[in-house]
Design an enzyme around this catalytic site. Sequence first.
Site, PDB file in Angstrom:
ATOM      1  N   ALA A 291       0.824  -1.211   0.000  1.00 12.15           N
ATOM      2  CA  ALA A 291       0.000   0.000   0.000  1.00 12.15           C
ATOM      3  C   ALA A 291       0.856   1.256   0.000  1.00 12.15           C
ATOM      4  O   ALA A 291       0.490   2.280  -0.583  1.00 12.15           O
ATOM      5  CB  ALA A 291      -0.930  -0.008   1.209  1.00 12.15           C
ATOM      6  N   ASP A 337      27.615  29.408 -25.945  1.00  8.77           N
ATOM      7  CA  ASP A 337      28.680  29.774 -26.857  1.00  8.77           C
ATOM      8  C   ASP A 337      28.143  30.841 -27.806  1.00  8.77           C
ATOM      9  O   ASP A 337      26.940  30.925 -28.044  1.00  8.77           O
ATOM     10  CB  ASP A 337      29.121  28.532 -27.637  1.00  8.77           C
ATOM     11  CG  ASP A 337      30.248  28.830 -28.603  1.00  8.77           C
ATOM     12  OD1 ASP A 337      31.179  29.543 -28.209  1.00  8.77           O
ATOM     13  OD2 ASP A 337      30.191  28.344 -29.744  1.00  8.77           O
ATOM     14  N   ASP A 641      33.956  23.343 -26.880  1.00 13.20           N
ATOM     15  CA  ASP A 641      32.835  23.372 -25.945  1.00 13.20           C
ATOM     16  C   ASP A 641      32.595  22.025 -25.264  1.00 13.20           C
ATOM     17  O   ASP A 641      31.858  21.946 -24.279  1.00 13.20           O
ATOM     18  CB  ASP A 641      31.541  23.757 -26.685  1.00 13.20           C
ATOM     19  CG  ASP A 641      31.629  25.132 -27.319  1.00 13.20           C
ATOM     20  OD1 ASP A 641      32.164  26.040 -26.669  1.00 13.20           O
ATOM     21  OD2 ASP A 641      31.174  25.286 -28.464  1.00 13.20           O
ATOM     22  N   THR A 734      -5.545   0.527 -12.164  1.00 13.23           N
ATOM     23  CA  THR A 734      -6.508   1.627 -12.283  1.00 13.23           C
ATOM     24  C   THR A 734      -5.917   3.005 -12.026  1.00 13.23           C
ATOM     25  O   THR A 734      -6.317   3.977 -12.657  1.00 13.23           O
ATOM     26  CB  THR A 734      -7.685   1.394 -11.313  1.00 13.23           C
ATOM     27  OG1 THR A 734      -7.178   1.309  -9.977  1.00 13.23           O
ATOM     28  CG2 THR A 734      -8.406   0.107 -11.647  1.00 13.23           C
TER      29      THR A 734
END
Length: 904
Positions: A291, A337, A641, A734
């Site tokens: 649960a 950049d 980069d 469900t």
Amino acid sequence: MARDGDNAVAQALWHTVSAEAALAQLGADTERGLTSAEAQRRLEQYGPNELARRGGKSVLRALLGQFADPLVLLLLAAAVVSLVIGEPLDAGAILIVVLLNGVIGFFTEYRAERAMQALQELGAPHALVIRDGERHSLPARLVVPGDVLVLEAGSLVSADARLVQAANLETAEAALTGESAPVAKSLEALDDPRRPLAERSTMVYCGTAVTRGSGRAVVVATGMATELGRIVHLTATAEVGATPLEAKLEQLGKSLIAAVLLLCAIVTVGGVLRGYSLLVMFETGIALAIAAVPEGLPAVATITLAIGMRRMARSNALIRKLQAVESLGSVTVICSDKTGTLTEGRMTARRYWLWEKPVTVTGEGNSAQGKFQVAGVGIDPGSDPDLALALRIGALCNSSSLVEEEGGLSTMGDPTEGALLVAARKAALADPVGQYPRLREIPFEQGRMATIHRTPSGGMVAYVKGAPEYLLELARQLQRTGATYPLGAEDRAVLEAANMELAAEGMRVLALAYRPVPHPDADPYRDLILVGLVGLIDPPRRDAKEAVAQCHAAGIRTVMITGDSPITARAIARELGITRGHDPVVVTGRELYELDSPELSQHVRQADVFARVTPEDKLRIVEVLQEQGETVAMTGDGVNDAPALKKAEIGVAMGKSGTDVAREAAEMVLEDDRFPTIVAAVKEGRVILANIQKVLDYLFSCNASEIGVMFLATVAGLPEPLLPLQILYINLVTDVFPALALSLEPPEPGIMSRPPRPPRAPLVPPAMRRSIVGFGLLLTAVTLGAFLWALWSGRGEAKAVTISFLTLSLTQLFHCLNTRSQAPLTLASLVANPYLIAALVLGFALKAAAVWVPLLRQVLDTTLLSAQEWGVVLLASLLPLVVGQIGKRLRWRDSGAGGAAPLQ
């Protein structure tokens, strides 16, 4: 020249060594090169000229990685325990949802990874070298230190090398250094050992391209010892932290595990002390554990991120990792950049200065469509004699050419000359090449170039372009409004001021001049007539300014990080609005190098622009921002980069103009190279994060109610109101569909006008916790109320369990309408998400099937209900929805919204 890292230290000084000394140190000869035997010996000593490749993640490792989440591990533990105590159906149901989650996540990321596996060779595939006194074209991997490279326009540089010969040599180094304009090369040794890479004019580097001229260079480093190899090493060794969602879900999972174990222990020990058997209480503890765990959460979170990933892909943002979708929604700083990201990545003629008449050129740098304006008013270039002449000089004193492509015009040759050709094409000048046939070309040297042409009247004219300071010394007259005048001292001062003004705006400035000549062999540089200046720049992308403004409105700081010059970077930043004050605050890489940690942190916090930075500087900036608690997105397209792209929480590479190394290091690739796509992805990330929080609110409220029902019933000594398999049916079958529908909620108004969530903010904030506890208790109360009504009315325990099962499941189904928004429910908001309506219909059908379908009724131990009993179930199920909506209406009214339309 060693194969280890010591070579990187030695290599950093090659630009300060004379050409003769470099040749002597490397045992090379400009004319004869190396012998074949010596080249073979060095190849064995230093190894092939190749970059190390990152090993890809194996399929098995990628699949197993989907099951490393704490929540998934908790579910697996619950399945094992269920199997041990003789509940194979429970165990099977849990394992199915775990496998489903893993498969969805694996295939989603696998598809993206396959799209990125077209990694190509970065260096030149072949190199032209001198060996045994002759030219040889050989595979670039065979180039060794000491080889003499032959450099020609259009060729790629296959290794780092010190120039020993150079004739008008220029190279394009944007991918390596961020320098947008071609870099002029020279032979004279430089005296500053710490000169930035972009300013080492005596060197050529692996992965760059020759755009003009010719030369020879002696190789000083190959493979991983090159500057390119150093960047690849930085990228490979950059430590990557968990994304915000990964970290928060991991913490949430650990907290949930602790809570579940504590709850099970309390219930089991308490029950045994009250006289219940250990086996019965152990089974009760397992039911409570089931649960407490939101079994559907991993699957819903994975599917939510996968859906967001696909939506971003349709918007030209390719995501390589699911969690990166949510990271975008948490971004607080975008480090961008400049070249090719915020700018077009191509030189463009922006301004013509024609003796105090500034002419602005509009339109994109690769398009023949554009306008010429003076003070905002359009003019016809053909009717202005000075402008027409300036355009003609730029188009004819030119050794490059244009190629028509699908995306626009492309330059073959020098980018600056290409920009002058595009400007002439925008002006739609009548075939200048045909009207003025070329008789002679004097190549670019000493900052100037000239061509001699025959005019339509039969005469001859020399057209000249070059650096303003050089042409100003050679000029004797000027042209204004179609007439020539003597060039006086005052005129020279005016032109010098105009040159400084254009340069201050970050432009590369060329002077344009001409002179009539009597014959083709005449001196083209004597007694020049100055026509004016042209300012060229790699301009901001047309839609980048709006995107930056949207980032500011969203509370996201934009920082420019570039290897370009401070002047150019400041000009672009000012034009784009990348500033938090009157003028952008610019910090250079050299300044960063000289700062200690406290000063560095302060400068990083204040700066708008970082210029002339190295890959190490970019990585350091990202690390400092992360230390300051920022969630960093780093954008870029160049090799330089890549380390910072990998280190940032979300690395964003350019798909069209980006290098393969940058794309490999990034989490996201922009297929259209547009900065606004980043903003759209950030918005999508925020929507997904908000929807995940709605899902958490919904699922945890539902699980809190299940815990409350089981715990209170056990404490009160009541029969079990729910069976473990019924709880699993609610959680796995469900509840999943409403949760998925909540993940597809449309964006709420103003989502990009809010500040970003603090990086350390919990995934379940205090207000949500109060909502979870409050609604959890309310759902518990109505479920136990219906259960007790059934028991006290003599309907029997089996029917009472069925009533509590249906009441709780339908209550949770309707409760999703409470968690979808902070605003009250309206018909308009309900129909805005058709998936939610479908989930409600499907959910009700699944609940009814649990009672009406014989097989499910047998598996779930339910019974048929009468009309009265169904009425009680429906009435009790709607009560939390009614209470929740009344509360929202009251808060809405008290907030001063009055009759305004509720937020969706």
